[in-house]
Structure formats: C-alpha cells, structure tokens
Design an enzyme around this catalytic site. Structure first.
Site, PDB file in Angstrom:
ATOM      1  N   ARG A 187       1.696   1.494  -5.985  1.00  0.00           N
ATOM      2  CA  ARG A 187       1.911   0.563  -4.875  1.00  0.00           C
ATOM      3  C   ARG A 187       0.662  -0.254  -4.551  1.00  0.00           C
ATOM      4  NH1 ARG A 187       6.547   2.071  -2.092  1.00  0.00           N
ATOM      5  NH2 ARG A 187       5.972   0.760  -0.358  1.00  0.00           N
ATOM      6  N   HIS A 196       8.953 -32.621 -24.280  1.00  0.00           N
ATOM      7  CA  HIS A 196       8.791 -33.476 -23.106  1.00  0.00           C
ATOM      8  C   HIS A 196       7.459 -33.223 -22.413  1.00  0.00           C
ATOM      9  CE1 HIS A 196      12.815 -35.002 -23.630  1.00  0.00           C
ATOM     10  NE2 HIS A 196      13.184 -33.757 -23.888  1.00  0.00           N
ATOM     11  N   LYS A 237       3.438  -2.490  -7.215  1.00  0.00           N
ATOM     12  CA  LYS A 237       4.841  -2.330  -7.620  1.00  0.00           C
ATOM     13  C   LYS A 237       5.808  -2.930  -6.613  1.00  0.00           C
ATOM     14  CE  LYS A 237       8.069  -0.573 -10.217  1.00  0.00           C
ATOM     15  NZ  LYS A 237       8.306  -1.288 -11.492  1.00  0.00           N
ATOM     16  N   GLU A 249       1.654 -10.274 -17.470  1.00  0.00           N
ATOM     17  CA  GLU A 249       1.225  -9.425 -16.358  1.00  0.00           C
ATOM     18  C   GLU A 249       0.418  -8.216 -16.810  1.00  0.00           C
ATOM     19  OE1 GLU A 249       4.229  -7.499 -13.867  1.00  0.00           O
ATOM     20  OE2 GLU A 249       5.608  -7.405 -15.544  1.00  0.00           O
ATOM     21  N   CYS A 267       0.852  -1.178   0.000  1.00  0.00           N
ATOM     22  CA  CYS A 267       0.000   0.000   0.000  1.00  0.00           C
ATOM     23  C   CYS A 267       0.897   1.239   0.000  1.00  0.00           C
ATOM     24  CB  CYS A 267      -0.872   0.015   1.241  1.00  0.00           C
ATOM     25  SG  CYS A 267      -1.858  -1.482   1.422  1.00  0.00           S
ATOM     26  N   GLY A 307       1.658  -2.575   5.043  1.00  0.00           N
ATOM     27  CA  GLY A 307       2.335  -3.755   5.569  1.00  0.00           C
ATOM     28  C   GLY A 307       1.338  -4.784   6.048  1.00  0.00           C
ATOM     29  N   GLU A 318      11.559 -13.461 -19.038  1.00  0.00           N
ATOM     30  CA  GLU A 318      11.121 -12.093 -18.783  1.00  0.00           C
ATOM     31  C   GLU A 318      10.084 -11.650 -19.828  1.00  0.00           C
ATOM     32  OE1 GLU A 318      11.017 -10.233 -16.492  1.00  0.00           O
ATOM     33  OE2 GLU A 318      10.729  -8.225 -17.270  1.00  0.00           O
ATOM     34  N   TRP A 345      -3.540  -1.999  -1.504  1.00  0.00           N
ATOM     35  CA  TRP A 345      -3.465  -3.302  -2.174  1.00  0.00           C
ATOM     36  C   TRP A 345      -3.920  -4.304  -1.128  1.00  0.00           C
ATOM     37  CZ3 TRP A 345      -1.058  -8.058  -1.702  1.00  0.00           C
ATOM     38  CH2 TRP A 345      -1.062  -8.867  -2.860  1.00  0.00           C
TER      39      TRP A 345
HETATM   40  C1  AGP Z   1       7.737  -7.252 -12.902  1.00  0.00           C
HETATM   41  O1  AGP Z   1       7.266  -6.491 -13.911  1.00  0.00           O
HETATM   42  C2  AGP Z   1       7.100  -7.085 -11.593  1.00  0.00           C
HETATM   43  N1  AGP Z   1       6.796  -5.787 -11.254  1.00  0.00           N
HETATM   44  C3  AGP Z   1       7.692  -7.953 -10.470  1.00  0.00           C
HETATM   45  O2  AGP Z   1       7.941  -9.229 -10.963  1.00  0.00           O
HETATM   46  C4  AGP Z   1       8.957  -7.425  -9.756  1.00  0.00           C
HETATM   47  O3  AGP Z   1      10.065  -7.510 -10.571  1.00  0.00           O
HETATM   48  C5  AGP Z   1       9.152  -8.232  -8.466  1.00  0.00           C
HETATM   49  O4  AGP Z   1       8.046  -8.055  -7.627  1.00  0.00           O
HETATM   50  C6  AGP Z   1      10.414  -7.878  -7.728  1.00  0.00           C
HETATM   51  O5  AGP Z   1      10.409  -6.552  -7.283  1.00  0.00           O
HETATM   52  P1  AGP Z   1      11.728  -5.838  -6.804  1.00  0.00           P
HETATM   53  O6  AGP Z   1      12.645  -5.800  -7.959  1.00  0.00           O
HETATM   54  O7  AGP Z   1      11.290  -4.492  -6.360  1.00  0.00           O
HETATM   55  O8  AGP Z   1      12.296  -6.673  -5.684  1.00  0.00           O
END
Ligand code: AGP
Length: 608
Positions: free
Chosen positions: A27, A504, A603, A488, A2, A100, A481, A75
């Site tokens: 966030r 496989h 994020k 996503e 959040c 949190g 990636e 969130w």
């Molecule tokens: C990817 O586009 C995502 N936002 C997510 O996978 C992100 O990379 C992951 O949550 C890790 O975050 P960080 O790099 O802030 O640790």
C-alpha cells in the site's frame, strides 16, 4: 495509499505490528513506523525507507517492548519521505497513524497556531490531526475523537493511542478502509485483511464514522454520535498462504501463475447449464435487455479491462459502450440517461476516483454495477449490483490476475447482454461460454509455451529508453495494458498506439533499435497490422510480434515472434495478455528492479 495496523494482546506487539505491516507494504513503502506502550509510556520508532530499514534501525537502537500499539507504512502525500514525516505523529498526549488525506489541514493548522499550538515538526497533514486531537483532549478519548471528526474534511482512517490510556488502541474510519480483527484474547486493526490472517480470520468491517476501542484483547464499537454499535463478525475466505509468495521469487510471478484458478473460480458460479447466469449478482436478463448505453469507468489496469469490455460488448451486444478514466469522468459532467448502466471496475474497491463516480451515478436514474475483487470494499457496498471477481488477494502492485478476471467478467457480461438483447442466439452463446470455460487450461499452456521466449526477449529490452506497443481492435485495447505493465515495473518509457494511428505523428519517434511490440491476434485485421509492423521495421525498429501459433508473419516483419495458442478471435486477449505480463516481469527482474513494489506507486490509490 498508506497501510495502518494496530494490536492489543499478549504477543510481542512490535513483532505483530511488523509482521502485519509486511503484508500491507504494497500500500505504500517510502517510510514506516510504530508506536508501542512500553511500561505505560508510548515509545515511537520510525524510519524513512522500507520496513526492513525500520527493522534494522530497531535492531541497532532497540525496539519498543510491549503489548499494545499502532504501526504504519507510508505512501507520501504531504511532505517528502523522511524520518520526520514518517508516521506515527504525536501531539503532547496523543499519537496517531493515518491512511488517507485531510483536505482542510491548512485551515486546521492555522487554527492551532492561532491558539498557540506551534510545535509542528513535520510537513504532514497527519501531524495536524494529532495536534488537534491533543488540543481537544480533556480525558475522554471517544468524545475527543468525535469532536475532531466534525472538523476533518477528506478521506481517512486513523489508529490512535492516548498517553493516559495505556494498553488501549482507538481506531476510526471515514472513507479509507479499516478492519478490526478479533483473535482469542487479542484484537487488531488493519487497512486490509491479509495483514491479520497470520493471527485470525475473524474480523469486523468498520463503517463510515465508526470508532473502535481495542482493550483487554476485545473490541467495542460506537458510532459518530457516541452510540454503542453491535457489529457482525465476518470470516475471511482468503487464507494466509494465498497472501504469501508460496515459493515464487515475487508475488507478481506467483499471481501470473494463479490466473487459471482465478478465472475458473470467477466464471464457474456464473455459468449454469452452459449459459451465463449472473443472477447471484442481482443481474437478470430483464435488467440487461433494456439497457441503452453503457459507461465503463475505472483507473489504470481496471480501465484497460474496460477497453477490452467495450470492444467485446459492442461487437456482440451491439450496445454503445464508452470507457472513461474515473478521474476524468467524475468532472466532465457526463450525459447519463435513465436506462444507462455505469460499470465501475476496481480490484481494491477503494480507488478514490472510481468510488466518486458512484456518487455521480446516484444523482441520476441510471444503475451502477461494480466489478470488484475485495469483498465488502466501499465500491462493492455502494453500487446497485456487484460482480465479485474471485482472484484472491493480489499483492503485487502491478496487477495481473485481477486484470485477467476482470476480462473474464467483461466476457460474461457481454455474452449475457448480447443474449438478453437477442443479438446472439443460444447456440452462439453456448459456444462462447464453452470457449471461456476452456480459458484456464489455455492460460496454463500459454505460460509454458512463452515463458522462455519472454525471458530471452526481455534481455533485449533492458537497454531501451523507450518503446511502443501497437495493435488494432482488441489487440489495441490489450496493448494498453501491456504497455502500462512494462513501464510501471521496468521504468522504461512505453506508449501504446493504435497501429493505424502511428503515421499521424508517433512514427517520428522510431529510430534504429527501438523496440516495437506488436500484438497481432485479430486475424480479420492481420494484414493491416502487418503493414504497420513493416512500416516501423523499415525505420529501424526491433519488432516483437505476439500472434497465434498458426498465423503466418512475413519473415522480414518480425525480429522476434511470440506464439500463443489459437482460440476464438474474440477471446484472444485472455491468452495474449500472458506474454505481455511475462515480458514486463522479466524485463523488471533483469533490470534488478523491485518488481512487487515499483517506485512511487502504491497498490490502492485512495486519494485523488
Ligand atoms: C496496475 O498495475 C496498477 N496497479 C493500477 O493501474 C491499478 O489498476 C489502478 O490503480 C486501479 O486500481 P483498482 O483496480 O484497485 O481500482
């Protein structure tokens, strides 16, 4: 997960809170709310949905009017997104916003119920904290906050207002990040620096267990024990523009275009006379020479950057690298030896699972190295060594430029380790560094070269229910990636597969028209990859092949070809990433999705 904000000062508090929350919406964005002192009374406005829903609601029902208050963008963790579960939450005399998770909220709720506090309205852990603060409140806010801190387990940051302390905002941090901004005659709290850049670049970083009191436009701090703390004022080197869209329709596409600058800014200070030099990060050839095994631990995109790192470090430095998902690594009792190095990669530097890995490393004799974008973040501060990536603020939930600079750092490390261990000579190292220095220019060219093609091909992807990304070697690492990026934000199911592994089992999924995106930039593996492409093509797949400008691909293998500039094979991931990002972006745009704020995501993942 959040975002929390707070303000005390002469401006219209509601306007400041909404403006700051706009910058934190990445966030979390399933509900939002504010609490503002209006004529000495706390007025709350909150709503399920985006911040814009809250703004509309206030336009209809009236907005709180005052000069001190707190705000939140959510969130959901405990309780579905709803008006009732939105923050702020209140006890009788206390109102709070929370970022949190409170692990022991059930016990605490039972304790309150046993003590005849039964007026719970929501399903949230946050409301329990508000009620607990209220339960212990005897007119001394600091004493009350300290008392409650002893009871709470979990990671959290709180913004708090007490009904009998008008025009005053309290804030406390335990794990979850929180900064305190200081302007002229005004003060702010926020989960992240970009929220306050419009008003000030000066801020304090709240440490674990510290409490801030914002009153009369200034701030005082005390620690967990109530002792006054003198803190050092920091100045953000990100400006407001870097946290704005700057004419682009979405942050994601802006951030894709920022990649050349981000790479340049990240590598330039780490190259001296054509050779890698990581000494400013506390890393010397001596540190690297004796490394035995390397563990790279991260989540999501950052973990995928680690996968590329593994291939490159193993190839050049002949040192064993294991890549792990942080949430698995921390619980799998890994065998970490004395001369091992654990690299934690994280854009935010606050990801809960990645952060937890540092505690694990601390119990061993191994060294930890953080590769982090956000300065002063928890992971950066807790690691033995840090390499900051200089991507600037990354706002889009889907990571692009942060991934690119993480790759750049993986290369710098690989070159430095390989040279320190004598696995490459100076000439080879210089050539590799020169290739890396050329990357910003090549990324620019690549964007221009592939953007139209990607836009067009994305129109062929929007009707797909499912697709595959395939590749071998570095192309496989990269396709992980590509696949994550696409799923996503486009919400199309996508998997990445090592091309040789398809037969496989997974090839049974291939049917008429299923898109298969093949990354084929590794010439040494090309023949084999092309055979795999033909195998899926023969079963009806619509094949899209990403390869360099000179590679000859049989006409019957590819329905669509995306050609990128050719550079040395080992560096190709930094170029081939670009079309994968653009394919994901345009597919999401063409589907009408919210590109920067994809559903269910946030994020910064600060809970397990
Ligand atoms: C990817 O586009 C995502 N936002 C997510 O996978 C992100 O990379 C992951 O949550 C890790 O975050 P960080 O790099 O802030 O640790």
């Amino acid at each position: 997960m959040c975002g929390i904000v707070g303000y005390v000062g002469p401006r219209d508090c509601t306007d400041v809170l909404i403006s700051a929350l706009t910058k934190l919406e990445y966030r979390g964005y399933d509900s939002a709310g504010i609490a503002v002192f209006e004529n000495g009374k706390i007025e709350v406005a909150k709503s399920k949905g985006r911040l814009t829903d809250l703004v509309k609601k206030m336009e209809k029902e009236g907005k709180p009017n005052g000069h001190a208050g707190i705000g939140h963008t959510r969130w959901a963790t405990h309780g579905e997104p709803s008006d009732i579960n939105s923050h702020p939450h209140s006890g009788r005399r206390v109102t709070i916003v929370h970022n949190g998770i409170i692990e022991n909220y059930k016990e605490l709720k039972q304790f309150l119920i046993d003590n005849e506090r039964t007026e719970f309205l929501s399903d949230t852990d946050t409301e329990v904290v508000a009620q607990l603060l209220d339960f212990y409140y005897e007119g001394n806010p600091i004493r009350c906050i300290r008392r409650v801190l002893h009871e709470l387990r979990g990671s959290f940051a709180l913004g708090i207002v007490f009904a009998d302390r008008p025009e005053t905002v309290y804030a406390v941090r335990c794990e979850s990040p929180l900064i305190v901004g200081q302007g002229k005659g005004e003060a702010f709290i926020a989960s992240d620096v970009p929220a306050i850049l419009k008003y000030t670049k000066d801020y304090y970083l709240l440490e674990y267990g510290e409490i801030a009191v914002l009153k009369n436009g200034s701030v005082t701090f005390c620690d967990f024990h109530g002792r006054m703390v003198e803190k050092v004022l920091k100045t953000a080197d990100w400006d407001e523009d870097s946290a704005e869209k700057g004419g682009y329709p979405h942050y994601m596409i802006k951030e894709i275009h920022e990649q050349p600058t981000a790479v340049k800014t990240t590598i330039t200070p780490r190259i001296e006379n054509g050779m890698p030099n990581l000494s400013e990060c506390g890393i010397t050839p001596e540190t690297l020479r004796d490394i035995n095994n390397i563990f790279i631990v991260a989540c999501g995109t950052a973990m995928h950057a680690g996968m590329v790192g593994k291939y490159v470090i193993e190839k050049l430095a002949r040192t064993s690298v294991t890549v792990d998902i942080a949430s698995e690594f921390r619980y799998r009792d890994p065998l970490i030896g004395e001369n091992d190095l654990v690299i934690i990669i994280s854009q935010s530097g606050e990801t809960a699972d990645s952060k937890a890995v540092l505690n694990l490393v601390r119990e061993t004799k191994a060294k930890s190295l953080a590769v982090v974008n956000v300065k002063g973040s928890s992971i950066a501060r807790d690691a033995d060594m840090v390499i900051y990536t200089h991507a600037g603020p990354e706002i889009a939930v889907a990571s692009t430029k942060a991934y690119m600079v993480q790759l750049a750092v993986m290369y710098l490390l690989a070159f430095e380790i390989a040279y320190a261990k004598g696995k490459i000579d100076e000439k080879e190292c210089r050539e590799l560094i020169a290739g890396l220095q050329n990357i910003p220019e090549v990324i620019d060219k690549t964007i221009d070269a592939v953007v139209d093609e990607c836009q067009y091909i994305s129109t062929k992807l929007i009707t797909a229910d499912s697709l595959l990304y395939i590749g071998r070697g570095l192309d496989y690492a990269l396709s992980m990636e590509g696949s994550l990026k696409l799923k996503e934000i486009s919400y199309i199911h996508s998997e990445s597969y090592a091309a040789g592994e398809l037969k496989h089992g997974t090839i049974s999924l291939v049917e008429d028209g299923m898109p298969v995106i093949a990354v084929a930039t590794q010439n040494t593996l090309l023949e084999k990859t092309v055979s795999n492409i033909k195998e899926v093509k023969a079963r009806g797949a619509m094949t899209i092949v990403i390869c360099d400008e000179y590679t000859e691909i049989d006409e019957d293998a590819a329905d669509y070809l995306i050609r990128v500039p050719k550079i040395s094979e080992v560096l190709m991931p930094m170029v081939a990433t670009v079309p994968m990002q653009l394919l994901a972006y345009y597919t999401a745009v063409n589907k009408g999705n919210d590109v920067d704020k994809p559903r269910n995501l946030a994020k910064s993942v600060t809970v397990e």
